[in-house]
Write a protein that holds these residues in place. Sequence first.
Motif: not given
Length: 441
Positions: A186-189, A193-195, A205-206, A229-233
């Motif tokens: 369920e990667a998209e779900l 949640v993460t975003r 982490y997520n 995306e993690a690096a940019e955030y």
Amino acid sequence: MSGCRAGILLLVLLVWGWSAPAAAQDQSAQANRQFVQAMQVLQRADSTYDAQEQAKLLLEADRLLTDIITRLPESNLAVQLITNQFVGDFDYGDFKARIRGLACNDATANACLLHRVEGLIAPIEYPIAAPRWDWLSLAVAQYHLGDKGRVRPIIAPFLQALRRGAGKQEASQDLFVGRALALTGEAELALQVTRGINDCSTRVYNLADIAEALVWQGSTGRAAELAEEAAEYARAQSCAWELGLVAQALLHVGNEARARTLFLNTVEEQFSRFKDKRGNCCPPELAVAAGDLGDPNLALGLLRTVQEESPWTVPQVLGRLGARGEKTLTLTYADQLQDQELKAETYVELLAGALKAGDRQQAETLSARLNALLAKARNPVVLVQRARADKLLYKDQRWRAPFVAALSEAEKTSATTTRRDVAVPFLAALVEIETGLPMLE
């Protein structure tokens, strides 16, 4: 003509009004008859000494009771069964647990191992205040090794609790819901949640966890997008403490050059802040990244600064160094550990690293160290590490014997805390042994 139509309508309503309760009464009567039949079958199961016959009768009783729920849903019995209410002195919840226990007709089968580990986990307390990693770990293990039908019923209440807490201060900690979703397809779900979480640690982490899960599933392109995306955030939100984790994520998706540059810049910045007394040094994830990207002395230096508060870093860092061919320093470091369970896990990570480096002799040395720990005490977690080592060394099924022995040792203890604490290491080991992936590390 209109009077005739009105008469027909009245007749239809009268027939419907009579037939509806009659149908419900018929369902209840059928359900009662079938329930009595199921109880008679259950009595026969309890009266036989033949294990195979008992299993056959229990499954027949289960089929009859399940049929009441699915075929006769309007009966009171169906409502009682589906809501786990007592019917007289019959406890349907206990009966279903007994059915799951039939898996242990083969004591070494994965289904039995999962059933016994579940018995070590403390029950879920309602209302659920926060997700629990032990039950989420069980869901991941069931998805990969057991009953996929149980996965969503386990995860869903924790996901709902997380959603109910959205916007609250304490809700920033996801507590592995995203990781569990990603590991169960369920990667998209998980991303949804993460975003919705605006917290550096949990968000990064997520994203790193989901990216890693996607790599394991073969979706490397999508994983690379999430690492970026993690690096940019982290850059946009000034998440300095999480940069070691970002470096790991970039490394997992194959961007080693960028990972190494980010790692070295982060090390320099962290040490500079520490020397200027403007902050603590260093995040544990940076030490783990150093195991892959830093020289051995730097990695061990970072490890010494974080291991007291984050002991889980020890096997991770040393194992990575071992895979790079570093033998003497890592083994000496491991030998000095006082915690026997941590030492056992570290030996296994070093053993895995030695095999990756093609050094079978070093792996055998570490296996002997593990046996020496077991000679002192049959600690259940050390036994589980023995099972992991056996799988790495021999690639056959001999690992099952120490795993079963570990469960037996854990079940002997009456301390609730001890039983609960071993459940997750057991699940992590079982999933890694059977899939080859450290999903629950």
